[in-house]
Enzyme design. Sequence first.
Site, PDB file in Angstrom:
ATOM      1  N   SER A 237       1.042  23.657 -16.176  1.00 54.13           N
ATOM      2  CA  SER A 237       0.032  22.792 -16.765  1.00 54.13           C
ATOM      3  C   SER A 237      -1.074  22.524 -15.743  1.00 54.13           C
ATOM      4  O   SER A 237      -1.673  23.463 -15.229  1.00 54.13           O
ATOM      5  CB  SER A 237       0.701  21.505 -17.277  1.00 54.13           C
ATOM      6  N   ASP A 464       1.264  26.724 -27.578  1.00 56.31           N
ATOM      7  CA  ASP A 464       1.172  25.592 -26.650  1.00 56.31           C
ATOM      8  C   ASP A 464       0.149  24.577 -27.159  1.00 56.31           C
ATOM      9  O   ASP A 464      -1.013  24.912 -27.379  1.00 56.31           O
ATOM     10  CB  ASP A 464       0.758  26.093 -25.269  1.00 56.31           C
ATOM     11  N   HIS A 494       5.127  23.533 -24.744  1.00 53.01           N
ATOM     12  CA  HIS A 494       4.273  23.522 -23.563  1.00 53.01           C
ATOM     13  C   HIS A 494       4.994  24.253 -22.438  1.00 53.01           C
ATOM     14  O   HIS A 494       5.900  23.723 -21.800  1.00 53.01           O
ATOM     15  CB  HIS A 494       3.997  22.067 -23.173  1.00 53.01           C
TER      16      HIS A 494
END
Length: 524
Positions: A237, A464, A494
Amino acid sequence: MPTTSAAARRTARRAALASATALVLLTAAGCSGGGDGDGAGDATDFAAQKLDWQPCPAPSQAEGGGTKPSPLPGGATWECSFMEAPLDYDDPGGDTIELALIRARASDPDRRIGSLVFNFGGPGGSGVATLPAAAVDYGTLRTRYDLVSFDPRGVGRSEPVECLDDQQMEEWVAEDSTPDTPAEVETFTESLTSFADACESNSGEALPHVGTTEAARDMDLMRQVLGDDKLHYFGISYGTELGGVYAHLFPRNVGRAVFDAVVDPTETSEQGSLGQAEGFQLALTNFLEDCVSRGDDCRLPGSTAGEIQDWIIRFLDGLDGKPIPGLGGRELTQSQGLNGIAQTLYSREYWELLEQALDEAEGGDGALLMAFSDALTGRNENGTYSNSQAAGSAIGCVDSKERYTLEQTRDALPRFEKASPVFGAFLGWGLMGCTEWPVPGTWTHPDVSAPGAPPILVIGNTGDPATPYEGAQRMAEALGEGVGVRMTYRGEGHGAYGNSACVDRAVNGYLLDGRVPKDGTVCR
Protein backbone atom coordinates in the site's frame (compact mmCIF):
# COMPACT_ATOMS: atom_id res chain seq x y z
CA MET A 1 -20.88 -15.55 15.26
CA PRO A 2 -22.53 -13.50 18.04
CA THR A 3 -21.86 -9.78 17.95
CA THR A 4 -20.89 -9.27 21.57
CA SER A 5 -18.60 -6.28 22.02
CA ALA A 6 -15.51 -8.49 22.53
CA ALA A 7 -16.29 -10.65 19.51
CA ALA A 8 -16.97 -7.61 17.37
CA ARG A 9 -13.68 -6.05 18.37
CA ARG A 10 -11.67 -9.23 17.75
CA THR A 11 -13.19 -9.49 14.29
CA ALA A 12 -12.42 -5.88 13.52
CA ARG A 13 -8.80 -6.26 14.63
CA ARG A 14 -8.35 -9.07 12.11
CA ALA A 15 -9.80 -6.84 9.44
CA ALA A 16 -7.49 -4.01 10.44
CA LEU A 17 -4.52 -6.25 9.65
CA ALA A 18 -6.03 -7.15 6.28
CA SER A 19 -6.28 -3.50 5.36
CA ALA A 20 -2.52 -3.01 5.83
CA THR A 21 -3.38 0.17 7.70
CA ALA A 22 -4.53 2.10 4.66
CA LEU A 23 -6.49 5.09 5.92
CA VAL A 24 -9.36 6.10 3.65
CA LEU A 25 -10.27 8.92 6.03
CA LEU A 26 -7.27 10.85 4.80
CA THR A 27 -6.65 12.68 1.58
CA ALA A 28 -5.05 10.29 -0.92
CA ALA A 29 -1.32 10.46 -0.29
CA GLY A 30 0.57 12.12 -3.09
CA CYS A 31 4.13 10.93 -2.64
CA SER A 32 7.28 11.86 -4.46
CA GLY A 33 10.97 11.45 -3.94
CA GLY A 34 12.62 14.30 -5.77
CA GLY A 35 16.27 13.70 -4.90
CA ASP A 36 19.71 13.64 -6.43
CA GLY A 37 20.67 10.17 -5.27
CA ASP A 38 23.04 11.39 -2.54
CA GLY A 39 20.52 10.71 0.22
CA ALA A 40 21.96 10.78 3.71
CA GLY A 41 25.59 10.76 2.65
CA ASP A 42 26.37 13.69 4.95
CA ALA A 43 24.93 11.83 7.95
CA THR A 44 27.41 8.97 7.94
CA ASP A 45 28.19 9.32 11.64
CA PHE A 46 24.74 7.90 12.39
CA ALA A 47 25.54 4.76 10.38
CA ALA A 48 28.17 3.70 12.93
CA GLN A 49 25.70 3.36 15.80
CA LYS A 50 25.11 -0.03 17.40
CA LEU A 51 21.53 -1.06 18.10
CA ASP A 52 20.64 -2.33 21.57
CA TRP A 53 18.17 -5.12 20.85
CA GLN A 54 15.91 -6.05 23.76
CA PRO A 55 12.75 -8.18 24.22
CA CYS A 56 9.79 -6.26 22.84
CA PRO A 57 7.28 -4.63 25.18
CA ALA A 58 3.57 -4.47 24.48
CA PRO A 59 2.63 -1.95 21.77
CA SER A 60 2.21 1.57 23.08
CA GLN A 61 -1.11 3.36 22.95
CA ALA A 62 0.14 5.31 19.92
CA GLU A 63 0.93 1.98 18.18
CA GLY A 64 -2.55 0.63 18.90
CA GLY A 65 -2.09 -1.05 22.28
CA GLY A 66 -2.45 -4.76 22.98
CA THR A 67 -0.15 -7.42 24.40
CA LYS A 68 3.54 -7.97 23.76
CA PRO A 69 4.37 -10.07 20.66
CA SER A 70 4.01 -13.82 21.07
CA PRO A 71 7.03 -16.06 20.39
CA LEU A 72 7.46 -17.29 16.84
CA PRO A 73 7.25 -20.96 15.82
CA GLY A 74 10.24 -22.73 17.29
CA GLY A 75 10.37 -20.36 20.25
CA ALA A 76 12.16 -17.43 18.60
CA THR A 77 11.37 -14.11 20.24
CA TRP A 78 10.83 -10.64 18.86
CA GLU A 79 13.53 -8.05 19.50
CA CYS A 80 13.04 -4.28 19.60
CA SER A 81 15.41 -1.34 19.52
CA PHE A 82 15.68 2.35 18.68
CA MET A 83 17.76 3.91 15.91
CA GLU A 84 18.90 7.51 16.12
CA ALA A 85 18.50 9.66 13.00
CA PRO A 86 18.74 13.37 12.20
CA LEU A 87 15.47 15.22 12.58
CA ASP A 88 16.51 17.23 9.51
CA TYR A 89 18.85 15.50 7.07
CA ASP A 90 19.90 18.92 5.78
CA ASP A 91 21.20 19.65 9.28
CA PRO A 92 22.63 16.34 10.55
CA GLY A 93 24.39 18.11 13.40
CA GLY A 94 21.10 19.42 14.78
CA ASP A 95 18.27 17.75 16.67
CA THR A 96 17.83 13.99 16.42
CA ILE A 97 14.90 11.60 16.45
CA GLU A 98 14.61 8.02 17.73
CA LEU A 99 12.95 5.47 15.44
CA ALA A 100 11.45 2.27 16.85
CA LEU A 101 12.49 -1.01 15.16
CA ILE A 102 11.45 -4.64 15.53
CA ARG A 103 12.99 -7.82 14.15
CA ALA A 104 12.74 -11.59 14.14
CA ARG A 105 15.98 -13.33 13.27
CA ALA A 106 16.22 -15.73 10.31
CA SER A 107 15.30 -19.29 11.24
CA ASP A 108 18.08 -20.74 9.04
CA PRO A 109 21.02 -18.47 9.89
CA ASP A 110 23.50 -20.48 7.83
CA ARG A 111 21.59 -19.47 4.67
CA ARG A 112 20.74 -15.95 5.80
CA ILE A 113 20.59 -13.35 3.01
CA GLY A 114 20.20 -10.27 5.21
CA SER A 115 17.35 -8.15 6.55
CA LEU A 116 13.98 -7.86 4.82
CA VAL A 117 12.43 -4.52 5.76
CA PHE A 118 8.63 -4.15 5.70
CA ASN A 119 6.37 -1.14 5.50
CA PHE A 120 2.71 -2.17 5.70
CA GLY A 121 1.10 1.07 4.63
CA GLY A 122 -0.88 4.00 5.92
CA PRO A 123 0.71 6.44 5.96
CA GLY A 124 0.64 6.36 9.73
CA GLY A 125 0.67 2.62 10.38
CA SER A 126 2.95 1.11 13.01
CA GLY A 127 5.27 -1.51 11.55
CA VAL A 128 6.39 -2.49 15.06
CA ALA A 129 2.82 -3.48 15.94
CA THR A 130 1.87 -4.91 12.54
CA LEU A 131 4.81 -7.21 11.74
CA PRO A 132 4.22 -9.65 14.63
CA ALA A 133 0.51 -9.79 13.80
CA ALA A 134 1.28 -10.55 10.15
CA ALA A 135 4.34 -12.75 10.67
CA VAL A 136 2.49 -16.03 10.05
CA ASP A 137 2.27 -14.99 6.38
CA TYR A 138 6.03 -14.50 6.13
CA GLY A 139 7.34 -17.67 7.74
CA THR A 140 8.88 -18.90 4.49
CA LEU A 141 10.70 -15.61 4.01
CA ARG A 142 12.02 -15.74 7.58
CA THR A 143 14.02 -18.87 6.75
CA ARG A 144 16.63 -16.69 5.05
CA TYR A 145 15.87 -13.16 6.21
CA ASP A 146 15.70 -11.32 9.47
CA LEU A 147 12.19 -9.85 9.29
CA VAL A 148 12.42 -6.16 10.19
CA SER A 149 9.91 -3.35 10.43
CA PHE A 150 9.73 0.06 12.05
CA ASP A 151 7.51 2.91 13.07
CA PRO A 152 8.24 5.67 10.54
CA ARG A 153 9.05 9.06 12.01
CA GLY A 154 5.96 10.61 13.56
CA VAL A 155 4.29 7.19 13.99
CA GLY A 156 3.79 4.99 17.04
CA ARG A 157 6.90 5.07 19.24
CA SER A 158 8.98 7.08 16.74
CA GLU A 159 8.40 10.53 18.23
CA PRO A 160 4.65 10.31 17.50
CA VAL A 161 2.78 13.28 16.08
CA GLU A 162 0.11 14.36 18.55
CA CYS A 163 -3.05 16.27 17.68
CA LEU A 164 -6.36 15.66 19.47
CA ASP A 165 -6.79 13.95 22.82
CA ASP A 166 -8.89 10.78 23.07
CA GLN A 167 -12.17 12.51 23.85
CA GLN A 168 -11.65 14.96 21.01
CA MET A 169 -10.83 12.06 18.68
CA GLU A 170 -14.03 10.31 19.74
CA GLU A 171 -16.00 13.34 18.65
CA TRP A 172 -13.92 13.93 15.52
CA VAL A 173 -14.37 10.46 14.00
CA ALA A 174 -18.12 10.62 14.62
CA GLU A 175 -18.56 13.99 12.89
CA ASP A 176 -20.40 14.37 9.60
CA SER A 177 -17.86 13.98 6.79
CA THR A 178 -20.37 14.65 3.99
CA PRO A 179 -21.96 18.01 4.90
CA ASP A 180 -25.29 18.73 3.21
CA THR A 181 -26.31 22.12 4.62
CA PRO A 182 -24.54 25.46 5.14
CA ALA A 183 -24.45 24.81 8.89
CA GLU A 184 -22.90 21.36 8.37
CA VAL A 185 -20.34 22.80 5.95
CA GLU A 186 -19.36 25.41 8.53
CA THR A 187 -18.96 22.74 11.21
CA PHE A 188 -16.93 20.59 8.80
CA THR A 189 -14.48 23.37 7.89
CA GLU A 190 -14.15 24.50 11.50
CA SER A 191 -13.28 20.93 12.45
CA LEU A 192 -10.51 20.84 9.84
CA THR A 193 -9.08 24.05 11.26
CA SER A 194 -9.30 22.79 14.85
CA PHE A 195 -7.55 19.54 13.93
CA ALA A 196 -4.71 21.33 12.13
CA ASP A 197 -4.34 23.84 14.96
CA ALA A 198 -4.11 21.03 17.51
CA CYS A 199 -1.41 19.28 15.48
CA GLU A 200 0.59 22.48 15.21
CA SER A 201 0.19 23.23 18.91
CA ASN A 202 1.24 19.75 20.04
CA SER A 203 3.78 18.72 17.36
CA GLY A 204 4.61 21.84 15.37
CA GLU A 205 8.40 21.48 15.36
CA ALA A 206 8.26 17.94 13.99
CA LEU A 207 5.65 18.50 11.28
CA PRO A 208 8.03 19.68 8.52
CA HIS A 209 10.22 16.59 9.00
CA VAL A 210 7.86 13.58 8.87
CA GLY A 211 7.52 13.25 5.10
CA THR A 212 8.16 10.29 2.86
CA THR A 213 11.52 11.56 1.63
CA GLU A 214 12.79 11.64 5.22
CA ALA A 215 11.39 8.15 5.83
CA ALA A 216 13.22 6.88 2.73
CA ARG A 217 16.46 8.36 4.03
CA ASP A 218 15.76 6.71 7.37
CA MET A 219 15.49 3.36 5.56
CA ASP A 220 18.89 3.81 3.96
CA LEU A 221 20.38 4.67 7.31
CA MET A 222 18.62 1.59 8.70
CA ARG A 223 20.16 -0.52 5.95
CA GLN A 224 23.63 0.60 7.01
CA VAL A 225 23.00 0.21 10.74
CA LEU A 226 21.64 -3.31 10.15
CA GLY A 227 24.84 -4.16 8.28
CA ASP A 228 23.30 -4.74 4.83
CA ASP A 229 24.95 -3.74 1.57
CA LYS A 230 21.55 -3.58 -0.13
CA LEU A 231 18.03 -2.84 1.12
CA HIS A 232 15.81 -5.86 0.63
CA TYR A 233 12.29 -4.51 0.94
CA PHE A 234 8.62 -5.52 1.01
CA GLY A 235 6.26 -2.54 0.67
CA ILE A 236 2.48 -2.76 0.88
CA SER A 237 0.00 0.00 0.00
CA TYR A 238 1.60 3.33 1.03
CA GLY A 239 4.73 1.23 1.53
CA THR A 240 4.98 1.05 -2.26
CA GLU A 241 5.15 4.85 -2.42
CA LEU A 242 7.86 4.82 0.21
CA GLY A 243 9.68 2.09 -1.71
CA GLY A 244 9.42 4.04 -4.95
CA VAL A 245 10.85 7.14 -3.33
CA TYR A 246 13.68 5.07 -1.85
CA ALA A 247 14.47 3.56 -5.25
CA HIS A 248 14.57 7.04 -6.77
CA LEU A 249 16.89 8.39 -4.08
CA PHE A 250 19.11 5.32 -3.74
CA PRO A 251 18.83 3.20 -6.91
CA ARG A 252 22.23 1.61 -6.40
CA ASN A 253 21.30 0.50 -2.89
CA VAL A 254 18.14 -1.40 -3.85
CA GLY A 255 18.33 -5.14 -3.31
CA ARG A 256 15.41 -7.48 -3.90
CA ALA A 257 12.21 -5.46 -3.57
CA VAL A 258 8.49 -6.24 -3.83
CA PHE A 259 5.67 -3.70 -4.11
CA ASP A 260 2.19 -5.11 -3.35
CA ALA A 261 -1.12 -3.17 -3.43
CA VAL A 262 0.54 -0.42 -5.41
CA VAL A 263 -0.17 3.30 -5.12
CA ASP A 264 -0.23 5.12 -8.45
CA PRO A 265 2.70 7.58 -8.36
CA THR A 266 1.48 9.59 -11.36
CA GLU A 267 -1.78 10.89 -9.90
CA THR A 268 -2.71 14.14 -8.21
CA SER A 269 -4.61 13.99 -4.92
CA GLU A 270 -7.91 14.37 -6.74
CA GLN A 271 -7.07 11.65 -9.24
CA GLY A 272 -5.96 9.33 -6.44
CA SER A 273 -9.13 9.94 -4.44
CA LEU A 274 -11.29 9.42 -7.51
CA GLY A 275 -9.47 6.15 -8.13
CA GLN A 276 -10.22 5.07 -4.59
CA ALA A 277 -13.89 5.98 -5.03
CA GLU A 278 -14.01 3.78 -8.12
CA GLY A 279 -12.03 1.03 -6.38
CA PHE A 280 -14.27 0.85 -3.32
CA GLN A 281 -17.33 1.00 -5.54
CA LEU A 282 -16.02 -1.93 -7.57
CA ALA A 283 -15.32 -3.94 -4.42
CA LEU A 284 -18.79 -3.15 -3.04
CA THR A 285 -20.45 -4.14 -6.31
CA ASN A 286 -18.53 -7.42 -6.35
CA PHE A 287 -19.63 -8.08 -2.77
CA LEU A 288 -23.26 -7.31 -3.60
CA GLU A 289 -23.28 -9.47 -6.72
CA ASP A 290 -21.81 -12.34 -4.74
CA CYS A 291 -24.52 -11.92 -2.11
CA VAL A 292 -27.28 -11.88 -4.72
CA SER A 293 -25.85 -14.98 -6.41
CA ARG A 294 -26.59 -16.93 -3.22
CA GLY A 295 -30.29 -16.31 -3.55
CA ASP A 296 -32.29 -16.60 -0.34
CA ASP A 297 -29.08 -17.14 1.65
CA CYS A 298 -28.27 -13.46 1.17
CA ARG A 299 -29.62 -11.67 4.21
CA LEU A 300 -29.65 -8.17 2.75
CA PRO A 301 -32.84 -6.49 1.48
CA GLY A 302 -33.20 -6.57 -2.30
CA SER A 303 -33.12 -9.05 -5.15
CA THR A 304 -30.42 -7.31 -7.22
CA ALA A 305 -27.11 -5.66 -6.44
CA GLY A 306 -28.62 -2.31 -7.36
CA GLU A 307 -31.54 -2.74 -4.98
CA ILE A 308 -29.27 -3.67 -2.09
CA GLN A 309 -27.00 -0.71 -2.85
CA ASP A 310 -30.01 1.61 -2.83
CA TRP A 311 -30.91 0.23 0.60
CA ILE A 312 -27.33 0.85 1.83
CA ILE A 313 -27.53 4.45 0.64
CA ARG A 314 -30.87 4.93 2.43
CA PHE A 315 -29.44 3.32 5.55
CA LEU A 316 -26.43 5.66 5.57
CA ASP A 317 -28.64 8.66 4.86
CA GLY A 318 -30.76 7.63 7.83
CA LEU A 319 -27.72 7.57 10.09
CA ASP A 320 -27.02 11.16 9.10
CA GLY A 321 -30.04 12.30 11.08
CA LYS A 322 -30.57 9.42 13.48
CA PRO A 323 -27.58 7.31 14.60
CA ILE A 324 -28.22 3.81 15.94
CA PRO A 325 -26.77 2.03 19.00
CA GLY A 326 -23.17 0.92 18.50
CA LEU A 327 -20.61 -0.25 21.04
CA GLY A 328 -20.25 0.62 24.70
CA GLY A 329 -23.01 3.18 24.80
CA ARG A 330 -21.74 4.96 21.69
CA GLU A 331 -23.95 5.62 18.68
CA LEU A 332 -23.06 4.68 15.11
CA THR A 333 -23.04 7.79 12.92
CA GLN A 334 -23.08 8.06 9.15
CA SER A 335 -19.30 8.55 8.95
CA GLN A 336 -18.65 5.56 11.19
CA GLY A 337 -21.09 3.42 9.22
CA LEU A 338 -19.32 4.25 5.98
CA ASN A 339 -15.93 3.63 7.58
CA GLY A 340 -17.12 0.24 8.78
CA ILE A 341 -18.27 -0.76 5.30
CA ALA A 342 -15.02 0.43 3.74
CA GLN A 343 -12.92 -1.49 6.26
CA THR A 344 -14.55 -4.82 5.43
CA LEU A 345 -13.90 -4.38 1.71
CA TYR A 346 -10.14 -4.69 2.21
CA SER A 347 -10.42 -8.48 2.12
CA ARG A 348 -12.89 -10.92 0.61
CA GLU A 349 -12.51 -12.89 3.83
CA TYR A 350 -14.71 -10.28 5.50
CA TRP A 351 -17.58 -10.21 3.02
CA GLU A 352 -19.59 -12.58 5.18
CA LEU A 353 -19.02 -10.33 8.17
CA LEU A 354 -20.03 -7.24 6.19
CA GLU A 355 -23.29 -8.99 5.31
CA GLN A 356 -23.79 -9.80 8.98
CA ALA A 357 -22.93 -6.26 10.08
CA LEU A 358 -25.37 -4.69 7.62
CA ASP A 359 -28.10 -7.19 8.49
CA GLU A 360 -27.73 -6.43 12.19
CA ALA A 361 -27.57 -2.70 11.53
CA GLU A 362 -30.88 -2.92 9.65
CA GLY A 363 -32.31 -4.28 12.87
CA GLY A 364 -30.89 -1.38 14.86
CA ASP A 365 -27.68 -3.00 16.14
CA GLY A 366 -24.59 -1.16 14.88
CA ALA A 367 -22.05 -2.89 17.13
CA LEU A 368 -20.22 -4.93 14.50
CA LEU A 369 -20.17 -2.12 11.96
CA MET A 370 -18.80 0.23 14.63
CA ALA A 371 -16.11 -2.30 15.54
CA PHE A 372 -14.89 -2.23 11.94
CA SER A 373 -14.98 1.57 11.99
CA ASP A 374 -12.91 1.56 15.19
CA ALA A 375 -10.34 -0.65 13.49
CA LEU A 376 -10.02 1.78 10.60
CA THR A 377 -9.74 4.89 12.77
CA GLY A 378 -7.27 3.42 15.27
CA ARG A 379 -9.53 3.22 18.33
CA ASN A 380 -8.17 0.85 20.97
CA GLU A 381 -10.40 -1.34 23.10
CA ASN A 382 -9.93 0.87 26.16
CA GLY A 383 -11.21 3.95 24.34
CA THR A 384 -7.82 5.42 23.55
CA TYR A 385 -6.68 6.08 20.00
CA SER A 386 -3.47 5.21 18.21
CA ASN A 387 -1.81 8.14 16.50
CA SER A 388 -2.41 6.68 13.03
CA GLN A 389 -4.84 9.44 12.05
CA ALA A 390 -2.59 12.25 13.27
CA ALA A 391 0.52 10.72 11.69
CA GLY A 392 -1.28 9.96 8.44
CA SER A 393 -2.41 13.56 8.15
CA ALA A 394 1.02 14.90 8.98
CA ILE A 395 2.81 12.67 6.47
CA GLY A 396 0.25 13.11 3.69
CA CYS A 397 0.07 16.88 4.07
CA VAL A 398 3.81 17.50 4.18
CA ASP A 399 4.15 15.30 1.10
CA SER A 400 1.38 16.85 -1.01
CA LYS A 401 1.43 20.55 -1.82
CA GLU A 402 -2.18 20.51 -3.07
CA ARG A 403 -4.57 22.56 -0.94
CA TYR A 404 -8.20 22.43 -2.07
CA THR A 405 -10.56 25.31 -1.43
CA LEU A 406 -14.21 24.82 -0.55
CA GLU A 407 -15.17 25.96 -4.04
CA GLN A 408 -12.78 23.52 -5.73
CA THR A 409 -14.10 20.71 -3.57
CA ARG A 410 -17.72 21.48 -4.38
CA ASP A 411 -16.85 21.59 -8.08
CA ALA A 412 -15.26 18.14 -7.80
CA LEU A 413 -18.11 16.48 -5.89
CA PRO A 414 -20.22 15.55 -8.96
CA ARG A 415 -17.26 13.60 -10.38
CA PHE A 416 -16.88 11.74 -7.10
CA GLU A 417 -20.57 10.97 -6.76
CA LYS A 418 -20.59 9.64 -10.32
CA ALA A 419 -17.60 7.44 -9.52
CA SER A 420 -19.34 6.01 -6.45
CA PRO A 421 -22.89 6.67 -5.18
CA VAL A 422 -21.80 5.23 -1.82
CA PHE A 423 -18.24 6.44 -1.22
CA GLY A 424 -17.96 9.38 -3.63
CA ALA A 425 -19.08 12.27 -1.42
CA PHE A 426 -17.04 10.95 1.50
CA LEU A 427 -13.82 10.85 -0.52
CA GLY A 428 -14.66 14.06 -2.37
CA TRP A 429 -14.96 16.10 0.83
CA GLY A 430 -11.72 14.43 1.94
CA LEU A 431 -9.87 16.58 -0.61
CA MET A 432 -9.90 19.33 2.03
CA GLY A 433 -7.93 17.23 4.51
CA CYS A 434 -4.80 19.38 4.06
CA THR A 435 -6.48 22.73 3.36
CA GLU A 436 -5.73 24.21 6.78
CA TRP A 437 -2.45 22.37 7.35
CA PRO A 438 0.23 24.62 8.91
CA VAL A 439 3.17 23.21 6.92
CA PRO A 440 3.54 23.57 3.14
CA GLY A 441 3.65 20.44 1.03
CA THR A 442 6.48 19.14 -1.13
CA TRP A 443 5.09 17.83 -4.41
CA THR A 444 2.07 17.08 -6.57
CA HIS A 445 3.05 13.46 -7.18
CA PRO A 446 6.25 11.51 -6.72
CA ASP A 447 9.25 11.03 -8.91
CA VAL A 448 9.98 7.33 -8.53
CA SER A 449 12.20 6.93 -11.57
CA ALA A 450 15.05 4.65 -10.59
CA PRO A 451 17.52 4.20 -13.45
CA GLY A 452 20.22 1.74 -12.48
CA ALA A 453 18.11 -0.07 -9.88
CA PRO A 454 17.69 -3.85 -10.13
CA PRO A 455 14.30 -5.41 -10.95
CA ILE A 456 11.47 -4.50 -8.57
CA LEU A 457 8.45 -6.80 -8.53
CA VAL A 458 5.24 -4.72 -8.80
CA ILE A 459 2.00 -6.60 -8.05
CA GLY A 460 -1.46 -5.25 -8.90
CA ASN A 461 -4.74 -6.78 -7.74
CA THR A 462 -7.67 -6.34 -10.15
CA GLY A 463 -10.19 -6.13 -7.28
CA ASP A 464 -8.21 -3.90 -4.92
CA PRO A 465 -10.48 -1.18 -3.46
CA ALA A 466 -7.87 1.11 -1.92
CA THR A 467 -5.07 0.97 -4.50
CA PRO A 468 -6.73 0.28 -7.85
CA TYR A 469 -5.07 -2.12 -10.26
CA GLU A 470 -4.01 0.53 -12.77
CA GLY A 471 -1.57 1.96 -10.23
CA ALA A 472 0.71 -1.05 -10.52
CA GLN A 473 1.10 -0.60 -14.26
CA ARG A 474 1.90 3.08 -13.83
CA MET A 475 4.35 2.42 -11.00
CA ALA A 476 6.19 -0.15 -13.12
CA GLU A 477 6.41 2.32 -16.01
CA ALA A 478 7.52 5.17 -13.76
CA LEU A 479 10.28 3.09 -12.17
CA GLY A 480 11.75 2.72 -15.63
CA GLU A 481 12.53 0.15 -18.28
CA GLY A 482 14.14 -2.94 -16.84
CA VAL A 483 13.26 -1.96 -13.27
CA GLY A 484 9.50 -2.38 -12.82
CA VAL A 485 8.44 -6.03 -13.34
CA ARG A 486 4.64 -6.28 -13.54
CA MET A 487 2.58 -9.07 -12.02
CA THR A 488 -1.24 -9.26 -11.98
CA TYR A 489 -3.39 -11.00 -9.38
CA ARG A 490 -6.96 -11.49 -10.53
CA GLY A 491 -8.64 -11.44 -7.16
CA GLU A 492 -10.36 -9.39 -4.47
CA GLY A 493 -9.06 -7.41 -1.53
CA HIS A 494 -6.17 -5.12 -0.70
CA GLY A 495 -2.95 -6.84 -1.68
CA ALA A 496 -2.05 -10.16 -3.25
CA TYR A 497 0.65 -11.89 -1.18
CA GLY A 498 -0.93 -14.38 1.20
CA ASN A 499 -4.07 -14.59 -0.95
CA SER A 500 -2.71 -16.53 -3.90
CA ALA A 501 -0.40 -19.55 -3.97
CA CYS A 502 0.75 -18.43 -7.42
CA VAL A 503 1.73 -14.98 -6.14
CA ASP A 504 3.39 -16.45 -3.06
CA ARG A 505 5.53 -18.80 -5.17
CA ALA A 506 6.66 -15.97 -7.42
CA VAL A 507 7.46 -13.59 -4.55
CA ASN A 508 9.23 -16.25 -2.51
CA GLY A 509 11.23 -17.40 -5.52
CA TYR A 510 12.38 -13.85 -6.17
CA LEU A 511 13.16 -12.81 -2.60
CA LEU A 512 14.75 -16.11 -1.56
CA ASP A 513 16.47 -17.26 -4.74
CA GLY A 514 16.63 -14.20 -6.98
CA ARG A 515 14.38 -15.66 -9.68
CA VAL A 516 12.73 -12.67 -11.35
CA PRO A 517 9.23 -13.54 -12.65
CA LYS A 518 8.44 -12.91 -16.28
CA ASP A 519 7.12 -9.40 -16.82
CA GLY A 520 3.33 -9.55 -17.21
CA THR A 521 2.84 -12.76 -15.21
CA VAL A 522 -0.83 -13.31 -14.27
CA CYS A 523 -1.99 -15.20 -11.16
CA ARG A 524 -5.48 -16.19 -10.06
